[in-house]
Design a protein around this motif. Sequence first.
Motif, short mmCIF file in Angstrom:
data_model
loop_
_atom_site.label_atom_id
_atom_site.label_comp_id
_atom_site.label_asym_id
_atom_site.label_seq_id
_atom_site.Cartn_x
_atom_site.Cartn_y
_atom_site.Cartn_z
N GLY A 51 -64.47 -11.59 27.96
CA GLY A 51 -63.28 -11.63 27.12
C GLY A 51 -63.36 -10.68 25.94
O GLY A 51 -64.43 -10.25 25.52
N SER A 52 -62.19 -10.37 25.41
CA SER A 52 -62.08 -9.58 24.18
C SER A 52 -61.31 -10.42 23.19
O SER A 52 -60.10 -10.56 23.27
CB SER A 52 -61.34 -8.26 24.46
OG SER A 52 -61.12 -7.56 23.26
N PHE A 53 -62.04 -10.98 22.22
CA PHE A 53 -61.43 -11.98 21.37
C PHE A 53 -61.05 -11.47 19.99
O PHE A 53 -60.72 -12.25 19.09
CB PHE A 53 -62.36 -13.19 21.25
CG PHE A 53 -62.71 -13.79 22.59
CD1 PHE A 53 -61.71 -14.25 23.44
CD2 PHE A 53 -64.02 -13.85 23.03
CE1 PHE A 53 -62.02 -14.80 24.67
CE2 PHE A 53 -64.34 -14.40 24.26
CZ PHE A 53 -63.34 -14.86 25.09
N GLY A 54 -61.14 -10.18 19.77
CA GLY A 54 -60.66 -9.58 18.54
C GLY A 54 -61.42 -9.99 17.29
O GLY A 54 -60.83 -10.17 16.23
N ARG B 145 -59.93 -16.65 31.17
CA ARG B 145 -60.14 -15.72 30.06
C ARG B 145 -58.84 -15.49 29.27
O ARG B 145 -58.84 -15.50 28.03
CB ARG B 145 -60.65 -14.38 30.60
CG ARG B 145 -60.89 -13.34 29.51
CD ARG B 145 -61.50 -12.07 30.07
NE ARG B 145 -60.62 -11.43 31.05
CZ ARG B 145 -60.88 -11.32 32.35
NH1 ARG B 145 -62.00 -11.84 32.84
NH2 ARG B 145 -60.05 -10.71 33.16
N THR B 146 -57.73 -15.34 29.97
CA THR B 146 -56.44 -15.09 29.31
C THR B 146 -56.03 -16.25 28.41
O THR B 146 -55.59 -16.04 27.28
CB THR B 146 -55.35 -14.85 30.37
OG1 THR B 146 -55.69 -13.70 31.15
CG2 THR B 146 -53.99 -14.63 29.72
N GLU C 50 -58.30 -16.38 25.31
CA GLU C 50 -57.93 -15.34 24.35
C GLU C 50 -56.66 -15.70 23.60
O GLU C 50 -56.55 -15.46 22.38
CB GLU C 50 -57.75 -14.00 25.08
CG GLU C 50 -59.05 -13.38 25.57
CD GLU C 50 -58.83 -12.06 26.29
OE1 GLU C 50 -57.67 -11.78 26.68
OE2 GLU C 50 -59.81 -11.33 26.49
N LYS C 51 -55.71 -16.30 24.29
CA LYS C 51 -54.44 -16.66 23.66
C LYS C 51 -54.66 -17.63 22.50
O LYS C 51 -54.09 -17.46 21.41
CB LYS C 51 -53.52 -17.30 24.70
CG LYS C 51 -52.14 -17.66 24.17
CD LYS C 51 -51.24 -18.20 25.29
CE LYS C 51 -49.86 -18.52 24.75
NZ LYS C 51 -48.95 -19.04 25.81
N ILE D 167 -57.65 -18.31 20.92
CA ILE D 167 -58.59 -17.78 19.93
C ILE D 167 -57.92 -16.81 18.97
O ILE D 167 -58.20 -16.80 17.77
CB ILE D 167 -59.78 -17.10 20.65
CG1 ILE D 167 -60.64 -18.16 21.35
CG2 ILE D 167 -60.62 -16.29 19.66
CD1 ILE D 167 -61.66 -17.58 22.30
N LYS D 168 -56.98 -16.02 19.46
CA LYS D 168 -56.35 -14.99 18.65
C LYS D 168 -55.16 -15.49 17.83
O LYS D 168 -54.67 -14.77 16.96
CB LYS D 168 -55.90 -13.83 19.53
CG LYS D 168 -57.04 -13.04 20.14
CD LYS D 168 -56.51 -11.91 21.01
CE LYS D 168 -57.64 -11.07 21.59
NZ LYS D 168 -57.13 -9.95 22.42
#
Length: 390
Positions: free
Chosen positions: A238-241, A344-345, A348-349, A351-352
Amino acid sequence: MRIGIDASRAFGPERTGTEEYSYQMIKHLLGLPEAREHEWVLYTRHSEAEPKNPDWILHYVQDDKVRVINIRNKYLWTQVGLAARTWVDKLDILWVPAHTLPVLRRPGLATVVTIHGIEYEWLPAYENALQRWYLPLSTKYAVLSAKKIIAVSEFTKKQLVERLGAEEKKIKVIYEGTGSFSFDSAQDQDDRSRHAERSEASGILKKFDLKPKRYLLFVGTVQPRKNLVRLIRAFSSGSFGVPQDDKLRLVIAGKLGWNYQEVVELAKKHNVLVTGYISETERDSLLRNALVYVQPSITEGFGLPIIEAMRAGVPVVSSNGGALPEVVGDAGLLFDPYNIENIRTVLEKVIKDVKLQKSLIELGKKRVEEFSWQKAAMETYSYLTSSYSV
């Protein structure tokens, strides 16, 4: 009436799902004022090396309303030991909080059994030919022969009817409960107790090298049904920013059950923390300080950690497997447990989006009001006592 309870799972040193259910239900049942109208017999299975019954049991024993009988059978505890006691103790009702009824029990005995699900296919013993025969058969026997059945979810009730041929009219759904946390504890506590709680939590986080709100948490036994390999793969890709020096961690908290080797190896590779068994105090602190709680299970008969997370004030993300959507309601986001990209999607939703996190927390606080051990005990008491007829 004289009511017997199979307490063999209730007082062990490391309680998980069915053990916690048995413990909490027995504790809250005996605490009901109405319970004093009856005699209660608790059947335990302690060995000399195991811990004794908790102190609160002594209060009821001294009050002559409860007897605790330790059945020492190492093998065939239910089918020989418990079966024999139904004759000796002349019970009116026998309640088994987890699946298995004695076959050679006293005639005329009213029996009630709680079924948590039919996940026996996921047990390692299911790979053994004898257990592959015994586990489904013993569950089906309990379902078909019990006078009444308690199912912990509508999903489980549906499975019992459709897959095991249970009579729908003798099944009552009684949800599990929670009660570990209080949302208003900060207002109710004085400065000294709040400081002590913060210090304790700080020590626990330090022990596991964690920072508050910088980790995602799963609580439960590490086993294939929990779907932790896919969770680790989804999280690690994942890419969690967040900045690299403040990177989020994934924490898998709970004892190692069976077929856990792949989870442990993959966790090491991706810097995922696997704690092993944690105490109740450690669990509570980890829940309170988590950014998000994740329940990735392929199937669950209920899903107790979800409502514990909601009560702790943590946003919940869960799979749509088994009874989990029923428990989550509108207070969490769901994903397909077999789809790593979808997991993962959804992670991410949440977490961000800080606003979404706050919304889920508030929805969780409302949702968890529907679940309590006190409510479950009252409903179970009524169902148990109504099962007896002269």
